[in-house]
Write an enzyme that holds these catalytic residues in place. Structure first.
Site, short mmCIF file in Angstrom:
data_model
loop_
_atom_site.label_atom_id
_atom_site.label_comp_id
_atom_site.label_asym_id
_atom_site.label_seq_id
_atom_site.Cartn_x
_atom_site.Cartn_y
_atom_site.Cartn_z
N ASN A 10 0.87 -1.18 0.00
CA ASN A 10 0.00 0.00 0.00
C ASN A 10 0.91 1.23 0.00
O ASN A 10 1.51 1.55 1.02
CB ASN A 10 -0.88 -0.05 1.27
CG ASN A 10 -1.69 1.21 1.48
OD1 ASN A 10 -1.74 2.09 0.60
ND2 ASN A 10 -2.32 1.31 2.63
N LYS A 12 0.20 4.23 -0.23
CA LYS A 12 -0.43 5.42 0.40
C LYS A 12 -0.19 6.66 -0.47
O LYS A 12 -0.14 6.55 -1.69
CB LYS A 12 0.09 5.58 1.83
CG LYS A 12 -0.13 4.32 2.67
CD LYS A 12 0.01 4.52 4.14
CE LYS A 12 -0.23 3.19 4.85
NZ LYS A 12 -0.12 3.29 6.29
N HIS A 96 -9.53 1.05 4.90
CA HIS A 96 -8.27 1.17 5.63
C HIS A 96 -8.50 2.07 6.84
O HIS A 96 -9.29 3.02 6.78
CB HIS A 96 -7.19 1.76 4.70
CG HIS A 96 -5.83 1.76 5.31
ND1 HIS A 96 -5.43 2.70 6.22
CD2 HIS A 96 -4.79 0.90 5.15
CE1 HIS A 96 -4.19 2.42 6.60
NE2 HIS A 96 -3.78 1.33 5.97
N GLU A 98 -6.93 4.45 8.00
CA GLU A 98 -6.74 5.89 7.75
C GLU A 98 -7.99 6.48 7.09
O GLU A 98 -8.32 7.64 7.32
CB GLU A 98 -5.48 6.11 6.89
CG GLU A 98 -4.21 5.89 7.73
CD GLU A 98 -3.00 5.38 6.96
OE1 GLU A 98 -2.99 5.45 5.71
OE2 GLU A 98 -2.06 4.89 7.63
N GLU A 168 -5.52 -5.16 10.61
CA GLU A 168 -4.47 -4.17 10.85
C GLU A 168 -4.74 -3.44 12.16
O GLU A 168 -5.55 -2.50 12.20
CB GLU A 168 -4.45 -3.14 9.70
CG GLU A 168 -4.15 -3.72 8.35
CD GLU A 168 -3.61 -2.65 7.41
OE1 GLU A 168 -2.47 -2.80 6.96
OE2 GLU A 168 -4.31 -1.66 7.17
N GLY A 174 2.43 2.03 10.91
CA GLY A 174 3.39 3.13 10.77
C GLY A 174 4.10 3.48 12.06
O GLY A 174 4.79 4.50 12.15
N SER A 214 3.33 -2.33 10.42
CA SER A 214 4.77 -2.44 10.61
C SER A 214 5.35 -3.80 10.20
O SER A 214 6.24 -4.32 10.87
CB SER A 214 5.16 -2.08 12.06
OG SER A 214 4.79 -0.74 12.33
P1 PGA Z 1 2.83 0.14 7.72
O1 PGA Z 1 1.36 0.39 7.12
O2 PGA Z 1 3.35 -1.11 7.10
O3 PGA Z 1 3.61 1.35 7.32
O4 PGA Z 1 2.66 0.02 9.21
C1 PGA Z 1 0.48 -0.67 6.93
C2 PGA Z 1 -0.82 -0.20 6.35
O5 PGA Z 1 -1.29 0.87 6.73
O6 PGA Z 1 -1.44 -0.86 5.49
#
Ligand code: PGA
Length: 256
Positions: A10, A12, A96, A98, A168, A174, A214
């Site tokens: 992803n 982003k 997601h 976010e 997740e 992140g 992560s």
């Molecule tokens: P990350 O993000 O691997 O940077 O923690 C995962 C995600 O949001 O899908």
């Protein structure tokens, strides 16, 4: 039943078209032949068609990070599933954290998007996950149950089989704080049990459940060694070709 692992990147809101093309070229070369696993990249909308041209004929799939819940119309700033298909996508990430957190997406909306994605021939990756305070107050399983049931509401068995779920934990995204393999496995197995209750064993056994939060080259192998973890949804570590290639090439220690 064995499920084919899926490693999804992803990207982003990262990468210009030129940068995206560069990364896609590197991945195409390094992941030329994938026999027992799938790889997927989800660049921003602006790079989708350029990346699609590069990935044509390769084993890396293309997906988007979001879509509108309508096919077309007066929805300024939105992108429809038909446009995503047209740009070469076969997957779309939905709900997601976010999107849920910053754009107030509810599980009901995610469900609408999910059904439309399936109707349009896209494979949805439906995300669920608890926040830190929810985990700390012992609500993880309640939150996951509600999000999963509402987001996947009213799907047929066939539709569910064509859907990917991503667990997740919001506190792990992140932050560098990965869930331990045991913590992730516990929730994955819970989600599979939820599916089992509604759809029965064979559907539950065939649905891929990805872990996200992560995921890195140094923790992927132990995550993938868990019986109910079928792949990763990866943010940060999907932005560098070397790291993502390593994730796709995860190795599970053989217990033979
Ligand atoms: P990350 O993000 O691997 O940077 O923690 C995962 C995600 O949001 O899908």
């Amino acid at each position: 039943m064995s499920r084919r692992p899926l490693m999804a990147g992803n990207w982003k809101m990262h990468k210009t078209i030129e940068e995206a093309v560069q990364l896609a070229n590197a991945l195409k070369e390094a992941l030329a032949k994938l026999n027992d696993r799938d790889a997927l990249v989800c660049p921003p909308f602006t790079s989708l068609s350029s990346v699609s041209e590069i990935l044509k004929g390769s084993s890396v799939f293309l997906g988007a990070q979001n879509m509108n819940d309508n096919v077309q119309g007066a929805f300024t700033g939105e992108v429809s599933p038909v446009m995503l298909k047209d740009a070469g996508c076969s997957f779309v990430i939905l709900g997601h954290s976010e999107r849920r957190q910053y754009y107030s997406e509810t599980s009901a909306l995610v469900n609408q998007k999910c059904r439309l994605a399936l109707a349009q021939g896209l494979t949805p990756i439906v995300c669920v996950g608890e926040k830190l305070d929810e985990r700390e107050s012992g609500k993880t399983f309640d939150v996951i149950k509600t999000q999963t049931k509402e987001s996947l509401n009213n799907l047929s068995s066939e539709q569910l089989k064509s859907t990917v779920i991503a667990y997740e934990p919001v506190w792990a995204i992140g932050t560098g704080k990965t869930a331990t393999p045991a913590q992730a496995q516990e929730v994955h197995s819970f989600v599979r049990q939820l599916i089992n209750e509604t759809y029965g064993e064979s559907v539950a056994a065939s649905v891929r459940i990805l872990y996200g939060g992560s995921v890195k080259p140094d923790n992927i192998d132990s995550l993938m060694a868990q019986p109910d973890i079928d792949g990763g949804l990866v943010g940060g570590a999907s932005l560098k070709a070397g790291d993502f290639v390593r994730l796709v090439n995860f190795q599970v220690p053989c217990n033979c």
